[in-house]
Design a protein around this motif. Sequence first.
Motif, PDB file in Angstrom:
ATOM      1  N   GLY A  21       0.431  -1.098  -0.151  1.00 44.95           N
ATOM      2  CA  GLY A  21       0.118  -0.304  -0.119  1.00 44.95           C
ATOM      3  C   GLY A  21       0.837   1.189  -0.236  1.00 44.95           C
ATOM      4  O   GLY A  21       2.153   1.167  -0.381  1.00 44.95           O
ATOM      5  N   ASP A  22       0.291   2.455   0.049  1.00 45.85           N
ATOM      6  CA  ASP A  22       0.880   3.614   0.140  1.00 45.85           C
ATOM      7  C   ASP A  22       0.999   4.983   1.158  1.00 45.85           C
ATOM      8  O   ASP A  22      -0.335   5.528   1.708  1.00 45.85           O
ATOM      9  N   SER A  23       1.274   3.700   2.667  1.00 52.60           N
ATOM     10  CA  SER A  23       2.125   3.951   3.761  1.00 52.60           C
ATOM     11  C   SER A  23       2.491   5.452   3.764  1.00 52.60           C
ATOM     12  O   SER A  23       3.705   5.857   2.639  1.00 52.60           O
ATOM     13  N   PRO A  24       2.349   7.048   4.895  1.00 54.71           N
ATOM     14  CA  PRO A  24       2.706   7.824   4.436  1.00 54.71           C
ATOM     15  C   PRO A  24       4.834   7.448   4.354  1.00 54.71           C
ATOM     16  O   PRO A  24       5.244   8.137   4.103  1.00 54.71           O
ATOM     17  N   GLU A  25       4.787   6.226   5.636  1.00 59.42           N
ATOM     18  CA  GLU A  25       6.529   6.257   5.493  1.00 59.42           C
ATOM     19  C   GLU A  25       6.688   6.144   4.540  1.00 59.42           C
ATOM     20  O   GLU A  25       7.735   6.279   3.845  1.00 59.42           O
ATOM     21  N   GLU A  26       6.042   4.978   3.349  1.00 66.47           N
ATOM     22  CA  GLU A  26       7.350   4.625   1.748  1.00 66.47           C
ATOM     23  C   GLU A  26       6.137   5.909   1.170  1.00 66.47           C
ATOM     24  O   GLU A  26       7.839   5.945   0.632  1.00 66.47           O
TER      25      GLU A  26
END
Length: 215
Positions: A21-26
């Motif tokens: 997914g597109d987490s803020p960390e990624e």
Amino acid sequence: MRLKLIGLLVLSTLVMVACSGDSPEESMYEHMEESVQLESDFVDQQQPLSELEQEEQEIYNEISELDMDEFEEIEALAQEAIESIDTRRDLTETERESIEASKEEFDQIEQYIEDLDEDLQPLAEDMLDRMEERYQAFLDLHEAYQTSLDLDEELYELLLDEDLEEDQLSDQVDEVNQQYEEVIEANDVFNQATDDFNQSKREFYEQSDLNVTYE
């Protein structure tokens, strides 16, 4: 004259081996590692800069062994050194542009910090602070190095004067060497700031859910 060296920057480079997914960390990871790539031009300037510095040192040593009745040879060598200094100016401008582009890219992570888990937010803020400190340290180093280039050029311009007095030359050499010490000090601060930033970055990655490995 003494050789002036800018320390080589090596930022921690990592590979994300899995993501979901597109987490803020990624999203932060993508900006942070793009920032590393944008510093490649900075890294690429180090060897040619070092080689030019060494060549100029050899030119100065050669001039020092000549007598004033060999002024034509002194003049030719001094002109060669001045041309080399101009080339170094161009290389350090490329350095500056590379560092600024990297900093601008890295600063993009700020928009994601409020979406992080609360335990990660302080680590992310610390990274931003460390990057800002590092950037300011680079600007100080860049300014010190530019002043050093100016003083080097003034020295070789003096050597183009056939009526140059020894005291005048000695004073200029003292200024060159004093500025060299300032470059070294600024360089040490920049390297320490880089180490501090890399440690902060490593801590963020280790505490996050990102699955990364150091190359």
